[in-house]
Design a protein around this motif. Structure first.
Motif, short mmCIF file in Angstrom:
data_model
loop_
_atom_site.label_atom_id
_atom_site.label_comp_id
_atom_site.label_asym_id
_atom_site.label_seq_id
_atom_site.Cartn_x
_atom_site.Cartn_y
_atom_site.Cartn_z
N ALA A 145 83.74 14.70 50.64
CA ALA A 145 84.25 13.89 51.74
C ALA A 145 84.83 14.77 52.85
N ALA A 146 85.67 15.72 52.47
CA ALA A 146 86.32 16.58 53.46
C ALA A 146 85.31 17.42 54.22
N ASN A 147 84.35 17.97 53.50
CA ASN A 147 83.41 18.88 54.15
C ASN A 147 82.32 18.16 54.93
N ALA A 148 81.91 16.99 54.47
CA ALA A 148 80.97 16.20 55.26
C ALA A 148 81.60 15.80 56.59
N MET A 149 82.88 15.42 56.56
CA MET A 149 83.56 15.09 57.81
C MET A 149 83.67 16.32 58.71
N ALA A 150 83.95 17.49 58.13
CA ALA A 150 84.07 18.72 58.92
C ALA A 150 82.74 19.16 59.52
N GLY A 151 81.63 18.62 58.98
CA GLY A 151 80.31 18.99 59.49
C GLY A 151 79.54 19.93 58.60
N ASN A 152 80.07 20.21 57.41
CA ASN A 152 79.41 21.13 56.49
C ASN A 152 78.47 20.40 55.54
N ALA A 153 77.60 21.17 54.90
CA ALA A 153 76.78 20.68 53.79
C ALA A 153 77.44 21.10 52.49
N CYS A 154 77.00 20.52 51.37
CA CYS A 154 77.65 20.78 50.09
C CYS A 154 76.61 20.84 48.96
N ILE A 155 76.68 21.91 48.18
CA ILE A 155 75.86 22.05 46.98
C ILE A 155 76.79 21.98 45.78
N LEU A 156 76.52 21.07 44.85
CA LEU A 156 77.37 20.84 43.69
C LEU A 156 76.77 21.44 42.42
N LYS A 157 77.57 22.26 41.74
CA LYS A 157 77.28 22.62 40.34
C LYS A 157 78.32 21.91 39.50
N HIS A 158 77.90 20.85 38.84
CA HIS A 158 78.83 20.07 38.03
C HIS A 158 78.85 20.64 36.61
N LEU A 168 74.00 10.92 39.75
CA LEU A 168 74.20 9.55 40.20
C LEU A 168 74.95 9.53 41.54
N LEU A 169 75.98 10.37 41.67
CA LEU A 169 76.71 10.45 42.93
C LEU A 169 75.78 10.86 44.06
N ARG A 170 74.95 11.84 43.83
CA ARG A 170 74.00 12.26 44.87
C ARG A 170 73.09 11.12 45.28
N PRO A 179 72.32 12.12 55.05
CA PRO A 179 71.02 12.78 55.24
C PRO A 179 70.57 13.57 54.01
N GLU A 180 69.31 13.51 53.73
CA GLU A 180 68.76 14.21 52.57
C GLU A 180 69.01 15.71 52.70
N GLY A 181 69.44 16.31 51.60
CA GLY A 181 69.68 17.74 51.58
C GLY A 181 71.10 18.13 51.89
N LEU A 182 71.84 17.26 52.59
CA LEU A 182 73.19 17.62 52.99
C LEU A 182 74.12 17.73 51.78
N PHE A 183 73.87 16.95 50.76
CA PHE A 183 74.61 17.04 49.50
C PHE A 183 73.60 17.00 48.37
N ASP A 184 73.56 18.06 47.58
CA ASP A 184 72.61 18.11 46.47
C ASP A 184 73.25 18.78 45.26
N VAL A 185 72.57 18.65 44.12
CA VAL A 185 73.08 19.12 42.84
C VAL A 185 72.15 20.20 42.29
N VAL A 186 72.72 21.28 41.81
CA VAL A 186 71.94 22.31 41.13
C VAL A 186 72.30 22.32 39.65
N LEU A 187 71.28 22.40 38.81
CA LEU A 187 71.47 22.48 37.35
C LEU A 187 71.12 23.91 36.95
N VAL A 188 72.14 24.76 36.86
CA VAL A 188 71.92 26.20 36.67
C VAL A 188 72.88 26.76 35.64
N ASP A 189 72.52 27.94 35.10
CA ASP A 189 73.44 28.63 34.20
C ASP A 189 74.39 29.50 35.01
N HIS A 190 75.28 30.20 34.31
CA HIS A 190 76.31 30.98 34.99
C HIS A 190 75.73 32.14 35.79
N ASP A 191 74.67 32.75 35.28
CA ASP A 191 74.07 33.88 35.99
C ASP A 191 73.49 33.44 37.33
#
Length: 460
Positions: A145-158, A168-170, A179-191
């Motif tokens: 919420a804060a960063n979308a308002m500021a004009g930034n995009a956001c990538i989430l590693k949950h 589901l949130l995405r 807009p598509e791509g502005l907030f997305d989720v990555v499913l990745v390991d620590h490396d």
């Protein structure tokens, strides 16, 4: 291919399995987020706010669906899930309402006040958000919420155990018009996550989790010259002073310890009780903890659900045993059954907690309370600050002015509750000091953490 498997901690049943992304797949999402940012940054704060309001409505319209997902993935009481959804909707609305004024250009002067200047709060790009499992919706929302308002995009590693909640949130944000791509989720390991931090399109990193993980992420980001905001763990102290209302203190402290199954960074965890009221408080506190109804998190009358995972359960067992071995006295609980249906840990009270034991020094992330006796009010304040952490805390006293003075002048922590307990509010800053991290969210502060405070000097 490596995978993530989510499990229901109340039943131990498998919920879903997800394939981990390769580095290239994750990087493609970052590139797409940057492209979305290039357009989003040109929109007005008011336009961004309209979409945030639509997301708020979307969350409320899907409250049952979201709450059920959170309960299945990490054991949150279903009724608490509905509360979490509402808080998140309010955060989006608060940000939409207050963002335009918080982020508006500021008129200033320079050259001894003779010439005009402008300060703008300009977006910087893609923010990497690394979030834990205890509030599967709230944790990513307060960043988004804060960063979308500021004009930034956001990538989430949950956190892996609540992968479904992140996805589901995405999807709901997209459905609401983000807009598509502005907030997305990555499913990745620590490396791969470490490689994401170093990606040149990632401009800043925010993370909520343990202080150990915070050190690693902070170091990795610092080496890449990326700003960070870290909200880390704590063992919040709640002081019961000589003039406290004991009935209120007992009721509130039990609620504060068991909220969200005890798995909250700002839970009431250490209870520092002055000598004059110690016996009365502890007797009533133990009885109330013992009477807490543990069971099915979907049941309306359940007060305590399972902890989030086998790993969390085993950690609690080890911490409590080490504390007892170190001289703590077990007053109730501490005897979890080997329940084949779920990872249930009973409400537990440890007294006589001493330095050098987990109950005194560390964060017990579950329904375990640490009680510490203090000589008087001054000693209680000393013990409260005798911690490497400093996120939240509380003071119980009938003298509100005294409590305010202690909170303002002596309590070395980021947030203090007086004669009450609560987690977060959109209009108040959220964050800590010492090993509990740095940076602030909410209250307008979060919207300015990841912006470029740009100075524009005019010639006249």
């Amino acid at each position: 291919m490596a995978q993530i498997t989510t499990n229901n901690p109340a039943t131990r049943e498998t919920i879903a399995t997800y394939d981990l992304m390769s580095k290239d797949e994750a990087f493609a999402k970052i590139e797409a987020a940057h492209e979305a940012f290039l357009d989003w940054r040109t929109r007005s704060h008011e336009d961004r706010g309209e979409i945030l309001r639509k997301i708020a409505k979307m969350l409320r319209d899907n409250s049952g669906r979201i709450s059920e997902m959170m309960t299945r993935e990490m054991g949150k009481l279903l009724k608490d899930g509905a509360t979490e959804v509402e808080i998140c909707a309010r955060i989006f609305e608060y940000t939409a309402d207050n963002g335009p004024s918080e982020l508006a250009d500021e008129e200033r002067t320079h050259s001894g006040g003779k010439k005009r200047g402008i300060v703008t709060y300009s977006p910087i790009g893609v923010i990497y958000s690394i979030q834990p499992w205890n509030f599967p919706l709230y944790q990513p929302v307060r960043v988004l919420a804060a960063n979308a308002m500021a004009g930034n995009a956001c990538i989430l590693k949950h956190a892996s155990i609540c992968t479904g909640s992140g996805l589901l949130l995405r999807d709901l944000c997209l459905e609401a018009g983000l807009p598509e791509g502005l907030f997305d989720v990555v499913l990745v390991d620590h490396d791969v996550s470490d490689e994401i931090i170093k990606h040149d399109k990632i401009r800043a990193v925010t993370m909520t989790g343990s202080d150990g993980a915070g050190r690693h992420i902070g170091k990795t980001a610092a080496e890449a010259l990326k700003k960070t905001v870290l909200e880390l763990g704590s063992n919040d102290a709640y002081l019961v002073l000589e003039d406290a209302d004991i009935d209120l203190a007992v009721k509130t402290c039990v609620a504060g310890r068991l909220y969200n199954n005890g798995e909250t960074c700002v839970s009431a965890k250490r209870f520092i009780v002055t000598e004059t009221v110690y016996d009365d408080f502890v007797e009533a506190f133990v009885e109330r903890m013992k009477s807490a109804k543990m069971g099915d998190p979907t049941s309306e009358d359940t007060q305590l659900g399972p902890v989030s995972s086998k790993e969390q359960f085993e950690t609690l067992v080890e911490q409590v045993q080490k504390s007892v071995d170190g001289g703590c006295t077990l007053l109730c609980g501490g005897d979890p059954e080997d329940d084949p249906d779920g990872w249930y840990y009973p409400a537990t009270v440890l007294a006589d907690c001493k330095p050098g034991t987990p109950a005194y020094d560390d964060e017990l992330f579950g329904p375990v309370a640490s009680v510490i006796r203090a000589k008087d009010d001054d000693d209680a304040m000393r013990i409260a600050n005798d911690s490497r952490y400093g996120l939240g805390g509380g003071i119980f006293s009938k003298d509100e002015d005294k409590a305010i003075r202690l909170a303002r002048d002596h309590f070395d922590t980021g947030m203090i509750r007086i004669n009450s307990f609560g987690a977060a509010d959109p209009n108040m800053p959220f964050g800590g000091v010492k090993d509990s991290g740095y940076g602030r969210e909410h209250g307008g502060f979060g919207m300015k953490e990841f912006v470029n405070a740009k100075a524009i000097f005019l010639p006249s």
